[in-house]
Design a protein around this motif. Structure first.
Motif, short mmCIF file in Angstrom:
data_model
loop_
_atom_site.label_atom_id
_atom_site.label_comp_id
_atom_site.label_asym_id
_atom_site.label_seq_id
_atom_site.Cartn_x
_atom_site.Cartn_y
_atom_site.Cartn_z
N HIS A 1 13.33 -6.79 3.06
CA HIS A 1 12.69 -5.47 3.10
C HIS A 1 11.30 -5.53 2.45
O HIS A 1 10.36 -4.88 2.92
CB HIS A 1 13.55 -4.42 2.39
N GLY A 2 11.18 -6.31 1.36
CA GLY A 2 9.88 -6.47 0.70
C GLY A 2 8.88 -7.18 1.59
O GLY A 2 7.70 -6.80 1.66
N VAL A 3 9.34 -8.23 2.29
CA VAL A 3 8.46 -8.94 3.23
C VAL A 3 7.99 -7.98 4.32
O VAL A 3 6.80 -7.95 4.67
CB VAL A 3 9.20 -10.15 3.85
N LEU A 4 8.92 -7.19 4.88
CA LEU A 4 8.55 -6.23 5.92
C LEU A 4 7.57 -5.19 5.39
O LEU A 4 6.61 -4.82 6.07
CB LEU A 4 9.82 -5.54 6.45
N TYR A 5 7.79 -4.75 4.15
CA TYR A 5 6.85 -3.83 3.50
C TYR A 5 5.45 -4.44 3.45
O TYR A 5 4.45 -3.79 3.78
CB TYR A 5 7.36 -3.52 2.09
N GLY A 6 5.38 -5.71 3.03
CA GLY A 6 4.09 -6.40 2.98
C GLY A 6 3.44 -6.50 4.34
O GLY A 6 2.23 -6.28 4.48
N PHE A 7 4.24 -6.82 5.37
CA PHE A 7 3.70 -6.92 6.73
C PHE A 7 3.15 -5.58 7.22
O PHE A 7 2.07 -5.51 7.83
CB PHE A 7 4.78 -7.41 7.69
N ILE A 8 3.91 -4.49 6.98
CA ILE A 8 3.51 -3.17 7.48
C ILE A 8 2.27 -2.68 6.74
O ILE A 8 1.30 -2.22 7.36
CB ILE A 8 4.67 -2.16 7.34
N VAL A 9 2.29 -2.76 5.40
CA VAL A 9 1.13 -2.32 4.62
C VAL A 9 -0.10 -3.16 4.98
O VAL A 9 -1.20 -2.63 5.17
CB VAL A 9 1.43 -2.41 3.11
N GLY A 10 0.09 -4.48 5.12
CA GLY A 10 -1.02 -5.37 5.46
C GLY A 10 -1.60 -5.10 6.84
O GLY A 10 -2.79 -5.35 7.07
N ALA A 11 -0.76 -4.59 7.74
CA ALA A 11 -1.24 -4.32 9.10
C ALA A 11 -2.17 -3.12 9.16
O ALA A 11 -3.05 -3.04 10.03
CB ALA A 11 -0.05 -4.10 10.04
N TYR A 12 -1.98 -2.18 8.24
CA TYR A 12 -2.70 -0.91 8.36
C TYR A 12 -3.60 -0.57 7.17
O TYR A 12 -4.30 0.44 7.19
CB TYR A 12 -1.70 0.23 8.58
N ALA A 13 -3.58 -1.41 6.12
CA ALA A 13 -4.38 -1.11 4.93
C ALA A 13 -5.36 -2.25 4.65
O ALA A 13 -5.11 -3.40 5.01
CB ALA A 13 -3.48 -0.91 3.71
N LYS A 14 -6.47 -1.90 4.02
CA LYS A 14 -7.40 -2.92 3.55
C LYS A 14 -6.77 -3.71 2.40
O LYS A 14 -5.80 -3.27 1.78
CB LYS A 14 -8.71 -2.25 3.07
N VAL A 15 -7.35 -4.86 2.09
CA VAL A 15 -6.76 -5.75 1.10
C VAL A 15 -6.61 -5.07 -0.25
O VAL A 15 -5.56 -5.17 -0.90
CB VAL A 15 -7.59 -7.05 0.97
N LYS A 16 -7.66 -4.34 -0.69
CA LYS A 16 -7.59 -3.72 -2.02
C LYS A 16 -6.44 -2.72 -2.10
O LYS A 16 -5.69 -2.68 -3.08
CB LYS A 16 -8.91 -3.03 -2.36
N MET A 17 -6.28 -1.90 -1.05
CA MET A 17 -5.20 -0.92 -1.04
C MET A 17 -3.84 -1.63 -1.00
O MET A 17 -2.89 -1.21 -1.66
CB MET A 17 -5.35 0.02 0.15
N MET A 18 -3.75 -2.71 -0.21
CA MET A 18 -2.50 -3.45 -0.16
C MET A 18 -2.15 -4.02 -1.54
O MET A 18 -1.00 -3.96 -1.98
CB MET A 18 -2.58 -4.58 0.86
N ASN A 19 -3.16 -4.57 -2.23
CA ASN A 19 -2.93 -5.10 -3.56
C ASN A 19 -2.39 -4.03 -4.51
O ASN A 19 -1.47 -4.28 -5.29
CB ASN A 19 -4.23 -5.68 -4.13
N ILE A 20 -2.95 -2.84 -4.43
CA ILE A 20 -2.51 -1.74 -5.30
C ILE A 20 -1.08 -1.34 -4.95
O ILE A 20 -0.24 -1.14 -5.85
CB ILE A 20 -3.47 -0.53 -5.17
N LEU A 21 -0.79 -1.22 -3.65
CA LEU A 21 0.54 -0.79 -3.22
C LEU A 21 1.61 -1.84 -3.54
O LEU A 21 2.79 -1.51 -3.67
CB LEU A 21 0.55 -0.48 -1.72
N CYS A 22 1.21 -3.10 -3.65
CA CYS A 22 2.14 -4.14 -4.11
C CYS A 22 2.20 -4.17 -5.64
O CYS A 22 3.27 -4.43 -6.22
CB CYS A 22 1.71 -5.51 -3.59
N GLY A 23 1.07 -3.91 -6.29
CA GLY A 23 0.99 -3.97 -7.75
C GLY A 23 1.81 -2.91 -8.46
O GLY A 23 2.25 -3.11 -9.60
N ILE A 24 2.05 -1.77 -7.80
CA ILE A 24 2.84 -0.71 -8.45
C ILE A 24 4.34 -0.98 -8.38
O ILE A 24 5.12 -0.35 -9.11
CB ILE A 24 2.55 0.67 -7.82
#
Length: 445
Positions: free
Chosen positions: A147-170
């Motif tokens: 589920h975490g891998v899928l989360y990373g794939f989905i967020v990475g598909a639609y967000a810029k790198v900085k936003m993805m980093n933040i959404l993973c960092g929380i």
């Protein structure tokens, strides 16, 4: 539903695996933007990016043995909560990286913390679970990873790198907030002679009206046994036999080709003319992994661990054989649908058995006094194999071609079938003491 709080505690503990899964899923979606110079003030070289990608596995390999030692000293809960702050710091380094080395350090730290959850979460979950629920809860770790891998794939598909980093960092913060309310493992408390606290933990997990006296007394009697040093426990014949089985399952999990298949998947989907973008292709792969893992969890306490491993290895053998034939002889033929089908079936097969079951068996095969150190060695084996395969796969591919890689994966998958058939015991429906007796007697089912 009786005992629902043990599921709650199990999911909360396994949320650390979700954090790890998101970290694993980070590399693919961000590669183009990071290497193109659009994400940071620097542009990593090919060699630097190779290290940024692979240092997560090296960090995970470095953490398993320290985690095994810490959970024996401080307990499962304190150790897991202690992983959240450095996990968050690792993501801060990735978010605010000014040089490539900051990304490398950040990736190593998140790998170190995530890898520690490979030991702590399955162990905690199998210790808090009732016997009838142990298989399901022991697989929560793999379920939350995918589920975490899928989360990373989905967020990475639609967000810029900085936003993805933040959404993973929380995510480590969310883990800490969820898990701090959960009890310590009653098995650990009983080992430390804290029988009243162990019974209180069981009452929370089973429900306040549940009769936990028999379970509590059994844990207390186990805790009262003569204590042995970890190395003495590790050197017992039973432990060495279990360790050999667990380590080989970890080797097969990594060397049957899961990382290579995922690496090739987007290119295969594109070449087959599916019309899917690379981002959508990775999301499809993530969804297939999640669905197959859920099916596995629904079946594991019904059909058993061994059947799932055999079916999984057989599916991986057939599909890697198909991939080898495709790259050897059919690459220029109009059969692009064949590798697409093979990829989906392979990932289903892996997620069905060899994804979750080795982690569950790691937590089931060892006696309580040997489990922290032996489980840590098995976990280290897994991540070292992942690191070696990550480095070796492109070298073999460039030197001998993709077909050679998949012939190797097919051979390893066939070896996995033989190994599981003759050497892996069935642990379904057996207490941990019964499993130890079965291993000592050499019975496999």
């Amino acid at each position: 539903m009786s005992g629902w709080k043990q599921y709650l505690a199990g999911v909360a503990a396994a949320f650390g695996a979700f954090c790890l899964g998101a970290s694993i899923g980070w590399s693919g979606p961000v590669e183009k933007e990071v290497r193109g110079g659009g994400a940071y003030k620097f542009t990593p070289s090919s060699a630097e990016w190779g290290w940024i990608s692979s240092l997560l596995t090296l960090g995970a390999a470095a953490s398993c043995i320290p985690a095994g030692v810490l959970i024996g000293i401080f307990g499962r809960k304190i150790t897991m909560l202690g992983l959240a702050p450095p996990f968050f710091i690792g993501w801060l380094l990735i978010i605010f990286a000014q040089k490539a080395f900051m990304l490398m350090i950040g990736r190593f730290i998140v790998g170190f913390c995530g890898g520690a959850f490979c030991i702590t979460a399955p162990m905690y979950n199998t210790e808090i679970a009732e016997l009838s629920k142990r298989g399901i809860m022991g697989c929560f770790f793999q379920l939350l990873i995918v589920h975490g891998v899928l989360y990373g794939f989905i967020v990475g598909a639609y967000a810029k790198v900085k936003m993805m980093n933040i959404l993973c960092g929380i995510l480590p913060i969310i883990f800490f907030v969820l898990f701090i309310w959960m009890p310590e493992s009653p098995v650990y408390l009983a080992q430390k002679g804290k029988n009243d606290k162990a019974e209180k933990s069981l009452k929370f997990l089973r429900g306040k009206d549940a009769d936990v006296s028999a379970e509590s007394n059994q844990m207390a009697s186990e805790g009262n046994k003569e204590k042995v040093k970890p190395m003495q426990a590790l050197c017992r014949k039973n432990t060495l036999k279990s360790l050999g089985i667990s380590m080989m399952l970890m080797v097969f999990q990594q060397v049957t080709g899961i990382n290579a298949i995922i690496f090739y998947s987007t290119g295969i989907f594109t070449d087959a003319g599916t019309g899917f973008s690379p981002a959508i292709s990775t999301i499809i792969i993530g969804v297939v992994m999640v669905i197959a893992t859920i099916v596995s969890i629904m079946l594991i306490d019904r059909v058993g661990r061994k059947i799932l491993l055999l079916v999984s290895a057989a599916l991986m053998f057939v599909t890697t054989l198909i991939m080898a034939v495709y790259f050897q002889w059919l690459l220029k033929k109009n059969v692009g649908w064949l590798p697409v089908l093979a990829v989906c079936v392979f990932i289903s097969g892996f997620s069905f058995g060899f994804g979750p079951v080795p982690w569950l068996l790691m937590a089931e095969l060892f006696a309580e006094d040997a489990k922290p150190v032996a489980g840590a060695i098995a976990g280290t084996t897994n991540w070292m194999c992942a690191f070696i395969v990550t480095l070796a796969f492109p070298l073999i591919k460039d030197g001998f071609g993709a077909a050679a890689c998949f012939w190797i994966f097919a051979a390893v998958s066939f070896a996995a079938i033989i190994f599981v058939m003759f050497l892996v015991p069935e642990t379904k429906g057996k207490t941990l003491n019964e499993i130890q007796g079965m291993i000592a007697g050499g019975k496999k089912d």
